[in-house]
Design a protein around this motif. Sequence first.
Motif, PDB file in Angstrom:
ATOM      1  N   PRO A  23      25.416  16.744  18.208  1.00 48.48           N
ATOM      2  CA  PRO A  23      24.556  17.122  17.213  1.00 48.48           C
ATOM      3  C   PRO A  23      23.579  18.153  19.055  1.00 48.48           C
ATOM      4  O   PRO A  23      23.704  17.381  19.411  1.00 48.48           O
ATOM      5  N   ALA A  41      22.722  23.211  14.767  1.00 43.56           N
ATOM      6  CA  ALA A  41      21.973  21.283  14.541  1.00 43.56           C
ATOM      7  C   ALA A  41      23.693  20.781  15.327  1.00 43.56           C
ATOM      8  O   ALA A  41      23.279  19.826  15.797  1.00 43.56           O
ATOM      9  N   SER A  42      24.379  21.261  15.403  1.00 44.02           N
ATOM     10  CA  SER A  42      25.979  20.526  15.450  1.00 44.02           C
ATOM     11  C   SER A  42      26.475  21.087  16.571  1.00 44.02           C
ATOM     12  O   SER A  42      26.929  22.959  15.854  1.00 44.02           O
ATOM     13  N   GLY A  46      22.199  17.262   8.916  1.00 42.17           N
ATOM     14  CA  GLY A  46      22.358  19.014   9.680  1.00 42.17           C
ATOM     15  C   GLY A  46      23.303  19.234  11.069  1.00 42.17           C
ATOM     16  O   GLY A  46      23.817  19.804  11.027  1.00 42.17           O
ATOM     17  N   SER A  47      23.217  18.147  11.445  1.00 46.34           N
ATOM     18  CA  SER A  47      23.357  17.956  12.898  1.00 46.34           C
ATOM     19  C   SER A  47      24.873  16.966  12.668  1.00 46.34           C
ATOM     20  O   SER A  47      25.425  16.676  13.841  1.00 46.34           O
ATOM     21  N   ALA A  59      17.539  16.416   9.860  1.00 45.15           N
ATOM     22  CA  ALA A  59      18.251  16.434  10.900  1.00 45.15           C
ATOM     23  C   ALA A  59      19.531  15.318  11.148  1.00 45.15           C
ATOM     24  O   ALA A  59      20.452  16.177  11.450  1.00 45.15           O
ATOM     25  N   MET A  87      14.816  21.765   6.273  1.00 47.82           N
ATOM     26  CA  MET A  87      15.314  21.950   7.433  1.00 47.82           C
ATOM     27  C   MET A  87      16.504  22.747   7.476  1.00 47.82           C
ATOM     28  O   MET A  87      17.077  22.322   9.033  1.00 47.82           O
ATOM     29  N   GLN A 147      26.864  18.377   2.885  1.00 49.28           N
ATOM     30  CA  GLN A 147      24.958  17.872   3.279  1.00 49.28           C
ATOM     31  C   GLN A 147      24.238  18.876   1.964  1.00 49.28           C
ATOM     32  O   GLN A 147      23.034  17.798   1.656  1.00 49.28           O
ATOM     33  N   ALA A 180      18.132  24.138  10.345  1.00 45.83           N
ATOM     34  CA  ALA A 180      19.913  23.664  11.355  1.00 45.83           C
ATOM     35  C   ALA A 180      20.913  24.411  11.605  1.00 45.83           C
ATOM     36  O   ALA A 180      21.208  24.193  12.170  1.00 45.83           O
ATOM     37  N   SER A 181      21.239  25.152  10.374  1.00 44.55           N
ATOM     38  CA  SER A 181      21.956  25.518   9.787  1.00 44.55           C
ATOM     39  C   SER A 181      22.033  26.491  11.571  1.00 44.55           C
ATOM     40  O   SER A 181      23.942  26.628  11.628  1.00 44.55           O
ATOM     41  N   VAL A 194      18.327  18.954  18.342  1.00 41.03           N
ATOM     42  CA  VAL A 194      18.238  17.991  17.732  1.00 41.03           C
ATOM     43  C   VAL A 194      18.056  16.301  18.242  1.00 41.03           C
ATOM     44  O   VAL A 194      16.921  15.656  17.593  1.00 41.03           O
TER      45      VAL A 194
END
Length: 225
Positions: free
Chosen positions: A71, A65-66, A147-148, A144, A56, A156, A60-61, A75
């Motif tokens: 976020p 993800a952000s 990651g966000s 999630a 995940m 992380q 996300a990276s 996400v």
Amino acid sequence: MGAVLGDVLGFAAAVAVSPLPIIAVILILATPRGRLNGVLFTVGWILGLAALGAVMLAIASPAGASAHKHPATWVGALKLALGVFLVSFGARQWRRRPRDPSQAQLPKWMGATDRLTPVKVFALGLALAALNAKNAPLTIAAGAAIGSAGLPVGQQIASLAIFVVIATLGLLAPLAVFLLGGERAKTTLGNWKEWAAQHSVAVMAILFFVLGLKLLGDGISILTS
């Protein structure tokens, strides 16, 4: 990092008290190779959670993800979808719970735990962590959330490690009782198994419903902000 841990700990606690793997490890510990198989099951569980969470984070990276520590839209959509799933699943479980807890039945495969080889026990722990429909959505939601949060890679990984440790406490407790409890261990673990077997459906239904509502709220908040 503190803020994201606030989100992650709730998911980790829900995974930790998941009755099915707790019952499974208690049954495994009661087999002739209980000491070895109990450890292998727990190691498989840990690796399953870590692998799913790492996947995940890997998704996300690069997917952004952000943005500016907020976020991303996808996400929010993911949390919304997971929330709908958990609320629906929790409501379904609640409707299907046995009216008389003493009539609750365990999955048939649990009757074969004494015949499982060490390799199969390890694979069972891996599958119950990473592929189980009850635990995988919670791990995905935790991934999630991490990651966000816009955290550096090191934080992380640390957050995911904390999630895995907390989520494994439900297995570590019976394992510790078995290894350290002496003659009283069988009685204690037997009582735990009976309680978990009778109330597992109701416990998970409530947990899923509550966490599903939280994810719904998080998803709506991200999508509307």
